[in-house]
Design a protein around this motif. Structure first.
Motif, mmCIF file in Angstrom:
data_model
loop_
_atom_site.group_PDB
_atom_site.id
_atom_site.type_symbol
_atom_site.label_atom_id
_atom_site.label_comp_id
_atom_site.label_asym_id
_atom_site.label_seq_id
_atom_site.Cartn_x
_atom_site.Cartn_y
_atom_site.Cartn_z
ATOM 1 N N PRO A 87 59.561 -3.592 -34.112
ATOM 2 C CA PRO A 87 60.121 -2.910 -32.943
ATOM 3 C C PRO A 87 60.296 -1.411 -33.169
ATOM 4 N N ALA A 88 59.770 -0.633 -32.231
ATOM 5 C CA ALA A 88 59.870 0.828 -32.307
ATOM 6 C C ALA A 88 59.896 1.451 -30.919
ATOM 7 N N LEU A 89 59.588 0.637 -29.913
ATOM 8 C CA LEU A 89 59.380 1.141 -28.560
ATOM 9 C C LEU A 89 60.308 0.408 -27.595
ATOM 10 N N PRO A 90 60.972 1.126 -26.693
ATOM 11 C CA PRO A 90 61.773 0.415 -25.686
ATOM 12 C C PRO A 90 60.875 -0.097 -24.570
ATOM 13 N N VAL A 91 61.277 -1.190 -23.922
ATOM 14 C CA VAL A 91 60.574 -1.589 -22.707
ATOM 15 C C VAL A 91 60.952 -0.581 -21.625
ATOM 16 N N TRP A 92 60.098 -0.448 -20.617
ATOM 17 C CA TRP A 92 60.353 0.566 -19.597
ATOM 18 C C TRP A 92 61.675 0.295 -18.884
ATOM 19 N N GLY A 93 62.544 1.276 -18.920
ATOM 20 C CA GLY A 93 63.879 1.147 -18.343
ATOM 21 C C GLY A 93 64.935 0.839 -19.384
ATOM 22 N N GLY A 94 64.499 0.450 -20.589
ATOM 23 C CA GLY A 94 65.444 0.164 -21.664
ATOM 24 C C GLY A 94 65.636 1.372 -22.569
ATOM 25 N N SER A 150 68.344 9.008 -32.164
ATOM 26 C CA SER A 150 69.286 7.905 -31.942
ATOM 27 C C SER A 150 70.225 8.148 -30.770
ATOM 28 N N GLU A 151 70.325 9.414 -30.330
ATOM 29 C CA GLU A 151 71.180 9.741 -29.190
ATOM 30 C C GLU A 151 70.394 9.805 -27.880
ATOM 31 N N GLY A 152 69.094 9.508 -27.965
ATOM 32 C CA GLY A 152 68.276 9.529 -26.761
ATOM 33 C C GLY A 152 67.766 10.895 -26.372
ATOM 34 N N ARG A 153 67.784 11.845 -27.334
ATOM 35 C CA ARG A 153 67.299 13.203 -27.061
ATOM 36 C C ARG A 153 65.897 13.391 -27.638
ATOM 37 N N PRO A 154 65.041 14.198 -26.989
ATOM 38 C CA PRO A 154 63.718 14.482 -27.549
ATOM 39 C C PRO A 154 63.838 15.026 -28.972
ATOM 40 N N ALA A 155 63.037 14.495 -29.886
ATOM 41 C CA ALA A 155 63.151 14.852 -31.308
ATOM 42 C C ALA A 155 61.876 15.511 -31.811
ATOM 43 N N ASP A 156 62.047 16.634 -32.534
ATOM 44 C CA ASP A 156 60.894 17.219 -33.225
ATOM 45 C C ASP A 156 61.018 17.051 -34.738
ATOM 46 N N ASP A 157 62.169 16.538 -35.202
ATOM 47 C CA ASP A 157 62.384 16.230 -36.610
ATOM 48 C C ASP A 157 61.955 14.777 -36.839
ATOM 49 N N PRO A 158 60.917 14.549 -37.663
ATOM 50 C CA PRO A 158 60.445 13.172 -37.835
ATOM 51 C C PRO A 158 61.503 12.221 -38.377
ATOM 52 N N ALA A 159 62.415 12.722 -39.232
ATOM 53 C CA ALA A 159 63.469 11.862 -39.774
ATOM 54 C C ALA A 159 64.381 11.362 -38.656
ATOM 55 N N GLU A 160 64.700 12.244 -37.717
ATOM 56 C CA GLU A 160 65.551 11.853 -36.587
ATOM 57 C C GLU A 160 64.791 10.953 -35.623
ATOM 58 N N ALA A 161 63.496 11.226 -35.461
ATOM 59 C CA ALA A 161 62.679 10.405 -34.566
ATOM 60 C C ALA A 161 62.609 8.964 -35.065
ATOM 61 N N LEU A 162 62.547 8.777 -36.389
ATOM 62 C CA LEU A 162 62.449 7.427 -36.950
ATOM 63 C C LEU A 162 63.754 6.642 -36.787
ATOM 64 N N LYS A 163 64.848 7.342 -36.493
ATOM 65 C CA LYS A 163 66.124 6.670 -36.229
ATOM 66 C C LYS A 163 66.236 6.241 -34.772
#
Length: 356
Positions: A149-156, A211-224
């Motif tokens: 799992p890495a992707l939300p379903v649309w709307g989730g 993890s807060e639902g914000r666009p991420a350009d830091d890969p470490a934050e994106a993986l969270k």
């Protein structure tokens, strides 16, 4: 190392031999080590470094933790003359996938079509190498898999579906190249974020959320956080489709139950789905190849939009990369070489040879 690009060139033969030595030292049989190495190196040759030999440290970590069986041999069970199932027995996904496609090809050669479901497998790297296996046998193919799992379903907003690649292919004609499609249902493959993390690079902000639902350009934050599906609900639906065909149908994990290749806590239980199709079922092979030539020419000779110098057929850029890298070597950054050589030190095998 070149000052301009800050990369180190490795010959593909040396990369292959190095991977085989690491795997054999980890208990993987010779034949299976060769299959894994071929799949990984082919990804690096095609410019898909996110699925190349840099995956080896994570694979070996899973062996050491006891959640991947290095000695496991996949087995095949025929269901009907054109349907079979492969059990990966929690071994490497590469041998299971290779056996699955080989079985599909064998059935298709006799009956025109072959379908194989694979259960209890693991990550098999880049899907395009399996498509290429079918093309080398003169076959069209479909290659599906599910993933962690890495992707939300649309709307989730939570991780549920995998960034599971959709791949297919067809042989080309005398004046065209094979058609090879290999794409993720997300804006970018998750492996590209791991690659950016290894290389200390930023990622585009439209790839993932933190993890807060914000666009991420830091890969470490994106993986969270979560990956973003391409095309909104369309990418989400494609990810669910991969789970239906690869997970639900096979009897493997699904609906968020697959364990990822970087997780050392439990078996992957990945499922795959393969189909091989003879291209001359409805016409002669000569006619099929001639029609592929027409399609290729129509695509690459299309009128170009402003700013576009060349139009490529699906898979063409990767095939051009492979041709170049076979002669010039595969580029790696120093941190990647160091990480690979640390595995060599642990296993007391020779370090990877550097080109030149």
């Amino acid at each position: 190392m070149t000052a301009a690009s800050n990369t180190i060139q490795i010959r593909h033969q040396d990369a292959h031999a190095f991977v085989v030595s690491l795997l054999q030292a980890s208990g993987v049989p010779q034949k299976n080590s060769e299959i894994v190495a071929r799949g990984l190196v082919q990804a690096d040759l095609r410019g898909v470094e996110s699925h190349g030999i840099n995956r080896i440290p994570s694979y070996l970590a899973r062996i050491r933790s006891g959640v991947l069986d290095p000695k496991a041999e996949p087995t095949v069970t025929k269901v009907t003359p054109v349907v079979a199932q492969v059990d990966g027995h929690n071994g490497f996904g590469f041998p299971a996938a290779h056996l699955g496609m080989a079985t599909a090809i064998e059935m298709a050669q006799t009956f025109g079509i072959g379908m194989v479901s694979v259960k209890h497998s693991n990550h098999f790297g880049m899907s395009a190498w399996i498509v290429q296996q079918a093309i080398d046998a003169g076959m069209m193919s479909l290659v599906f898999t599910n993933s962690s799992p890495a992707l939300p379903v649309w709307g989730g907003k939570s991780q549920l579906m995998g960034v599971s690649p959709i791949a297919c292919g067809a042989p080309g004609g005398e004046n065209s190249i094979p058609f090879i499609l290999d794409m993720a249902p997300s804006v970018a493959a998750r492996g590209k974020i791991h690659k950016a993390l290894r290389r200390g690079e930023k990622i585009p902000k439209d790839w993932a959320l933190d993890s807060e639902g914000r666009p991420a350009d830091d890969p470490a934050e994106a993986l969270k956080g979560v990956m973003l599906p391409m095309g909104g609900p369309k990418g989400s639906a494609l990810a669910i489709m991969m789970d239906v065909f690869s997970g639900v149908l096979s009897g493997s994990a699904f609906a968020g139950g697959v364990t990822g290749p970087y997780d050392t806590t439990k078996p992957g239980d990945v499922g795959h789905f393969f189909m091989a199709i003879k291209p001359d079922l409805f016409m002669s092979l000569e006619d099929f190849r001639s029609r592929m030539d027409v399609l290729y020419q129509k695509v690459v000779e299309s009128d170009k939009m402003d700013g576009v110098d060349r139009i490529y057929f699906p898979g063409e850029i990767e095939q051009l990369s492979e041709k170049k890298r076979r002669s010039e070597g595969i580029p790696f950054v120093e941190a990647e070489i160091d990480a690979l050589n640390k595995e060599a030190d642990k296993l007391k095998v020779a370090k990877i040879r550097v080109h030149g």
